[in-house]
Design a protein around this motif. Structure first.
Motif, PDB file in Angstrom:
ATOM      1  N   ILE A   1      15.758  -5.294  -3.661  1.00 25.96           N
ATOM      2  CA  ILE A   1      14.831  -4.166  -3.687  1.00 25.96           C
ATOM      3  C   ILE A   1      14.328  -3.843  -2.277  1.00 25.96           C
ATOM      4  N   LEU A   2      13.929  -4.866  -1.512  1.00 24.07           N
ATOM      5  CA  LEU A   2      13.461  -4.634  -0.146  1.00 24.07           C
ATOM      6  C   LEU A   2      14.527  -3.944   0.703  1.00 24.07           C
TER       7      LEU A   2
ATOM      8  N   SER B   1       0.817  -1.215   0.000  1.00 22.27           N
ATOM      9  CA  SER B   1       0.000   0.000   0.000  1.00 22.27           C
ATOM     10  C   SER B   1       0.852   1.266   0.000  1.00 22.27           C
ATOM     11  N   GLY B   2       2.158   1.102  -0.006  1.00 23.58           N
ATOM     12  CA  GLY B   2       3.056   2.257   0.046  1.00 23.58           C
ATOM     13  C   GLY B   2       3.198   2.985  -1.286  1.00 23.58           C
ATOM     14  N   GLN B   3       3.482   4.257  -1.176  1.00 22.29           N
ATOM     15  CA  GLN B   3       3.643   5.109  -2.359  1.00 22.29           C
ATOM     16  C   GLN B   3       4.803   4.644  -3.234  1.00 22.29           C
ATOM     17  N   LEU B   4       5.928   4.316  -2.611  1.00 28.87           N
ATOM     18  CA  LEU B   4       7.103   3.888  -3.371  1.00 28.87           C
ATOM     19  C   LEU B   4       6.827   2.584  -4.124  1.00 28.87           C
TER      20      LEU B   4
ATOM     21  N   MET C   1       7.100   2.420  -8.179  1.00 29.30           N
ATOM     22  CA  MET C   1       8.017   1.480  -8.834  1.00 29.30           C
ATOM     23  C   MET C   1       7.270   0.403  -9.631  1.00 29.30           C
ATOM     24  N   GLU C   2       5.937   0.423  -9.548  1.00 25.80           N
ATOM     25  CA  GLU C   2       5.080  -0.558 -10.229  1.00 25.80           C
ATOM     26  C   GLU C   2       5.483  -1.995  -9.895  1.00 25.80           C
ATOM     27  N   LEU C   3       5.761  -2.216  -8.616  1.00 24.21           N
ATOM     28  CA  LEU C   3       6.235  -3.532  -8.191  1.00 24.21           C
ATOM     29  C   LEU C   3       5.173  -4.618  -8.307  1.00 24.21           C
TER      30      LEU C   3
END
Length: 117
Positions: A84-85, A60-63, A67-69
């Motif tokens: 990445i984490l 739910s985070g903005q980042l 990043m379209e993860l």
């Protein structure tokens, strides 16, 4: 000693810390933005949790959204996910509770109650 990775402006983190304090459960708070877990720590926590690695992402985070993860994760290796984490604490699901017997991403009171017995 129980450890909790938190972000000070996160309402769920505040709720979790209050729950720990109200239940007189000793804990150490670690600022996830300033002192986020590195790759080795994430691997250890993931293994101890028994959960799918995707559960460690703050979906739910903005980042995460920027990043379209959600589109990229299905094609990533675990090594890429760890990298990445570990790159930014804001990508890690929080609060992240670490006890002697459990690692729990996110705050679910019943799970925390069981893990902190």
């Amino acid at each position: 000693m129980n450890k909790v990775y938190c972000y000070s402006r996160c309402t769920t983190c505040k709720k979790a810390i209050k729950w720990l304090e109200d239940n007189k459960i000793k804990h150490e708070v670690i600022d996830i933005k300033e002192n986020h877990p590195d790759e080795k720590t994430l691997k250890d926590l993931h293994k101890k949790s028994g959960l799918p690695l995707k559960k460690f992402f703050n979906t739910s985070g903005q980042l995460y959204r920027e990043m379209e993860l959600s589109k990229k994760l299905p094609d990533m290796t675990e090594a890429e996910m760890y990298k990445i984490l570990a790159s930014d604490g804001m990508l890690v699901k929080r609060p992240l509770l670490i006890t002697d017997k459990a690692v729990i991403p996110g705050f679910k009171e019943e799970q925390w109650k069981e893990a902190t017995k």
